[in-house]
Design a protein around this motif. Structure first.
Motif, PDB file in Angstrom:
ATOM      1  N   ASP A 286       0.857  -1.175   0.000  1.00  0.00           N
ATOM      2  CA  ASP A 286       0.000   0.000   0.000  1.00  0.00           C
ATOM      3  C   ASP A 286       0.896   1.229   0.000  1.00  0.00           C
ATOM      4  O   ASP A 286       1.466   1.592   1.028  1.00  0.00           O
ATOM      5  CB  ASP A 286      -0.909  -0.001   1.225  1.00  0.00           C
TER       6      ASP A 286
ATOM      7  N   SER B 244      -4.367   2.644   6.419  1.00  0.00           N
ATOM      8  CA  SER B 244      -5.224   1.500   6.706  1.00  0.00           C
ATOM      9  C   SER B 244      -6.469   1.588   5.818  1.00  0.00           C
ATOM     10  O   SER B 244      -6.779   2.662   5.282  1.00  0.00           O
ATOM     11  CB  SER B 244      -5.639   1.515   8.175  1.00  0.00           C
ATOM     12  N   PRO B 245      -7.209   0.498   5.677  1.00  0.00           N
ATOM     13  CA  PRO B 245      -8.465   0.571   4.899  1.00  0.00           C
ATOM     14  C   PRO B 245      -9.433   1.625   5.438  1.00  0.00           C
ATOM     15  O   PRO B 245     -10.095   2.306   4.668  1.00  0.00           O
ATOM     16  CB  PRO B 245      -9.040  -0.838   5.028  1.00  0.00           C
TER      17      PRO B 245
ATOM     18  N   VAL C 155      -8.201   5.019   4.285  1.00  0.00           N
ATOM     19  CA  VAL C 155      -8.463   5.181   2.849  1.00  0.00           C
ATOM     20  C   VAL C 155      -9.932   5.524   2.633  1.00  0.00           C
ATOM     21  O   VAL C 155     -10.264   6.436   1.871  1.00  0.00           O
ATOM     22  CB  VAL C 155      -8.069   3.911   2.071  1.00  0.00           C
ATOM     23  N   GLU C 156     -10.814   4.807   3.322  1.00  0.00           N
ATOM     24  CA  GLU C 156     -12.252   5.074   3.190  1.00  0.00           C
ATOM     25  C   GLU C 156     -12.590   6.485   3.654  1.00  0.00           C
ATOM     26  O   GLU C 156     -13.343   7.206   2.990  1.00  0.00           O
ATOM     27  CB  GLU C 156     -13.055   4.049   3.992  1.00  0.00           C
TER      28      GLU C 156
ATOM     29  N   LEU D 200     -18.721   0.626   7.046  1.00  0.00           N
ATOM     30  CA  LEU D 200     -17.602  -0.274   7.304  1.00  0.00           C
ATOM     31  C   LEU D 200     -17.913  -1.217   8.458  1.00  0.00           C
ATOM     32  O   LEU D 200     -17.541  -2.384   8.429  1.00  0.00           O
ATOM     33  CB  LEU D 200     -16.330   0.518   7.612  1.00  0.00           C
TER      34      LEU D 200
ATOM     35  N   ALA E 131     -14.756  -5.990   0.484  1.00  0.00           N
ATOM     36  CA  ALA E 131     -13.663  -5.304  -0.221  1.00  0.00           C
ATOM     37  C   ALA E 131     -14.194  -4.007  -0.789  1.00  0.00           C
ATOM     38  O   ALA E 131     -15.270  -3.956  -1.363  1.00  0.00           O
ATOM     39  CB  ALA E 131     -13.134  -6.192  -1.335  1.00  0.00           C
ATOM     40  N   ARG E 132     -13.420  -2.957  -0.648  1.00  0.00           N
ATOM     41  CA  ARG E 132     -13.831  -1.660  -1.163  1.00  0.00           C
ATOM     42  C   ARG E 132     -12.859  -1.242  -2.245  1.00  0.00           C
ATOM     43  O   ARG E 132     -11.712  -0.992  -1.978  1.00  0.00           O
ATOM     44  CB  ARG E 132     -13.838  -0.637  -0.042  1.00  0.00           C
ATOM     45  N   SER E 133     -13.347  -1.201  -3.457  1.00  0.00           N
ATOM     46  CA  SER E 133     -12.470  -0.711  -4.519  1.00  0.00           C
ATOM     47  C   SER E 133     -13.181   0.439  -5.192  1.00  0.00           C
ATOM     48  O   SER E 133     -14.196   0.257  -5.850  1.00  0.00           O
ATOM     49  CB  SER E 133     -12.156  -1.830  -5.505  1.00  0.00           C
TER      50      SER E 133
END
Length: 94
Positions: free
Chosen positions: A9, A14-15, A18-19, A62, A69-71
């Motif tokens: 990354d 962290s996810p 990012v979110e 979340l 998975a979040r893309s």
């Protein structure tokens, strides 16, 4: 060097970070579009409120789908409308 960077990354985020970054960027983009590419000092409380609402929704999403998975594209990708909640949204979210 953080573990996130070591595993590929490049942002080292962290996810959740990012979110949150993407959520804030989307809302600011929407607010700027609404306000003619300029946010006046007097508008900061309303803009802050809208960002807070979107961050709350992102965190709730979340928590509801922790493994999902979040893309999504990076910050600044366009939204279709500003996200000011109306009365129906406020009642539905409670």
């Amino acid at each position: 060097m953080s573990d996130a960077y070591v595993v590929g990354d490049p942002d080292g985020l962290s996810p959740l970070q990012v979110e949150l970054r993407d959520t804030i960027a989307r809302e600011l983009h929407a607010q700027l579009a609404l306000r003619g590419e300029r946010i006046e000092l007097a508008d900061l409380p309303e803009v802050s409120y809208q960002v807070t609402i979107q961050v709350e929704r992102a965190i709730r999403g979340l928590a509801a789908h922790p493994v999902k998975a979040r893309s999504r594209p990076g910050p600044g990708w366009p939204t279709t409308r500003a996200t000011r909640p109306d009365a129906a949204d406020r009642n539905r979210d409670r």
